[in-house]
Design an enzyme around this catalytic site. Structure first.
Site, PDB file in Angstrom:
ATOM      1  N   ARG A 137       0.805  -1.212   0.000  1.00 37.61           N
ATOM      2  CA  ARG A 137       0.000   0.000   0.000  1.00 37.61           C
ATOM      3  C   ARG A 137       0.842   1.268   0.000  1.00 37.61           C
ATOM      4  NH1 ARG A 137      -2.466  -3.948   1.583  1.00 37.61           N
ATOM      5  NH2 ARG A 137      -0.732  -4.277   2.981  1.00 37.61           N
ATOM      6  N   THR A 138       1.789   1.377   0.911  1.00 37.69           N
ATOM      7  CA  THR A 138       2.525   2.634   1.047  1.00 37.69           C
ATOM      8  C   THR A 138       3.332   2.936  -0.208  1.00 37.69           C
ATOM      9  OG1 THR A 138       2.656   2.339   3.441  1.00 37.69           O
ATOM     10  CG2 THR A 138       4.177   3.909   2.451  1.00 37.69           C
ATOM     11  N   LYS A 167      25.854  -5.267   0.486  1.00 37.47           N
ATOM     12  CA  LYS A 167      27.317  -5.310   0.424  1.00 37.47           C
ATOM     13  C   LYS A 167      27.959  -4.569   1.594  1.00 37.47           C
ATOM     14  CE  LYS A 167      26.982  -5.130  -4.636  1.00 37.47           C
ATOM     15  NZ  LYS A 167      27.317  -4.344  -5.850  1.00 37.47           N
ATOM     16  N   ARG A 188      11.429   3.625   3.390  1.00 41.19           N
ATOM     17  CA  ARG A 188      11.013   2.752   4.489  1.00 41.19           C
ATOM     18  C   ARG A 188      12.233   1.963   4.940  1.00 41.19           C
ATOM     19  NH1 ARG A 188       5.664  -0.841   4.836  1.00 41.19           N
ATOM     20  NH2 ARG A 188       4.960   1.251   5.386  1.00 41.19           N
ATOM     21  N   HIS A 216       5.440   6.208  11.492  1.00 35.95           N
ATOM     22  CA  HIS A 216       4.921   6.155  10.127  1.00 35.95           C
ATOM     23  C   HIS A 216       4.074   7.415   9.952  1.00 35.95           C
ATOM     24  CE1 HIS A 216       3.725   4.770   6.337  1.00 35.95           C
ATOM     25  NE2 HIS A 216       3.276   3.558   6.616  1.00 35.95           N
TER      26      HIS A 216
END
Length: 391
Positions: A137-138, A167, A188, A216
């Site tokens: 969704r986000t 890495k 995120r 959030h």
């Protein structure tokens, strides 16, 4: 006219530079750059964040201080600290007036989204979505928002495994690299505080799309926007936060925003292993917000305007599967809960849903969670517009 209306309408005459020049400002293009980018950034709201403005970090602060920049047409409203928006990092950075202004821009975005031809206001801009954790969704909401405004998207869906982070590259080096390819970064991350580190490094806007169990903020913005749209007010409401309150960044951010409003009461309903953490309780107390912990979902649901359900987040338990199983399934919103809820009340959920809301709830008009998800598109369109073009 409301303060938000005055703010939005009076700022429309401010010129916008070409996107590439906006990303790398020069003296000539700064004359036409959005007003909010010309103001040195200071701390705002209650976030405690204090940084140099993105403009200053491009090396133009000397020109500013020397008076080399002239703005021919200053906006009619007073540009105060509350209207500085260089990044979106945490819910505490917003105050009521700024929230109202964002919501007004979001409402204007609804008409754009309903127009099949969309808008070209962000044509030439590139947004990088840098996701170190899975999201549907986000990420898609942000990408849809950018494309509906005419912009383009560079995306990394699982940067934790399929980027140079695998890495051993530092977050700061990744941000310095990605900002060279884009005009705004939506990130995120699995670590709390990662977004703040990214914003401190980047010279372009950064939006926190969730940082581990931290916050959030864009979800909280769309949640409050949804409550206002569904209930018709934000002052004097009763909200029940249910489920995984210890690990739920959405409920943490929502609690911070609800504290901006008057006569709000919050009920915490959760299994003991995932109770709301003390920092949120202490914050609410410091702001004079009444809160109460309860083990009785039915009683709380009968009192509330909003029942905000969340899933028990298995990924936050690690190897402690026994604790997850102890918490899972204890509080479920079903038809029995709906029967005790008030007629005007709504059920919300940040999604994804597992079994904590039964599917037979979906057909009830008080089930607002899919409307809530759609509202996320309008809020994110508004934030992209404000961050890239100004108010």
């Amino acid at each position: 006219m409301s303060a938000a209306s005055s703010l939005f309408s009076s700022s429309m005459h401010v010129g916008v530079s070409h996107p590439k020049l906006a990303a790398k400002p020069s003296v000539c293009c700064l004359l036409n750059h959005p007003w909010n980018h010309l103001k040195p950034k200071t701390s705002f709201g209650h976030s405690g964040i204090s940084q140099k403005s993105k403009l200053s970090r491009k090396g133009d602060e000397i020109l500013w201080r020397a008076g080399a920049l002239q703005v021919e047409s200053a906006p009619s409203f007073s540009v105060g600290q509350k209207f500085q928006l260089d990044d979106v990092i945490e819910a505490q950075q917003f105050d009521r007036e700024t929230l109202s202004a964002i919501f007004e821009v979001a409402r204007s975005m609804e008409s754009i989204e309903n127009n099949s031809s969309g808008s070209q206001m962000l044509k030439g801009y590139l947004m990088a979505t840098l996701f170190y954790e899975p999201s549907t969704r986000t990420r898609l909401s942000f990408e849809s928002a950018m494309k509906r405004l005419g912009g383009d998207v560079l995306t990394t869906e699982n940067a934790r495994e399929f980027s140079s982070a695998a890495k051993g590259e530092t977050l700061e080096d990744t941000i310095r690299t990605v900002e060279g390819y884009s005009d705004i970064i939506v990130m995120r991350h699995f670590e709390s505080g990662a977004a703040k580190r990214a914003a401190a490094t980047a010279s372009i806007p950064v939006i926190n799309a969730g940082d581990g169990p931290g916050q959030h903020p864009t979800q909280a913005l769309l949640d409050v926007y949804t409550i206002e749209r569904e209930i018709g007010k934000l002052d004097g409401i009763r909200v029940g936060l249910v489920g995984d309150l210890a690990n739920g960044r959405t409920v943490r951010s929502l609690a911070y925003l609800l504290a901006k409003y008057e006569d709000v009461k919050i009920y915490f309903v959760s299994p003991n292993v995932v109770k709301m953490k003390d920092d949120i309780k202490e914050y609410l107390t410091s702001k004079g917000v009444e809160w109460e912990e309860s083990a009785d979902l039915m009683e709380v649901a009968s009192k509330c305007d909003v029942v905000y359900q969340t899933r028990i987040q298995k990924e936050r338990f690690g190897e402690k599967i026994d604790l997850y199983e102890e918490a899972r399934g204890k509080y479920i919103v079903n038809k029995d809960v709906l029967r005790v809820m008030q007629k005007h009340a709504v059920v919300m959920h940040p999604l994804p849903r597992l079994d904590e809301i039964t599917v037979d709830v979906d057909s009830d008009p008080r089930a607002a969670y899919f409307r809530q998800a759609k509202n996320g598109l309008y809020i994110r369109m508004a934030l992209l517009k404000v961050l890239l073009l100004g108010w």
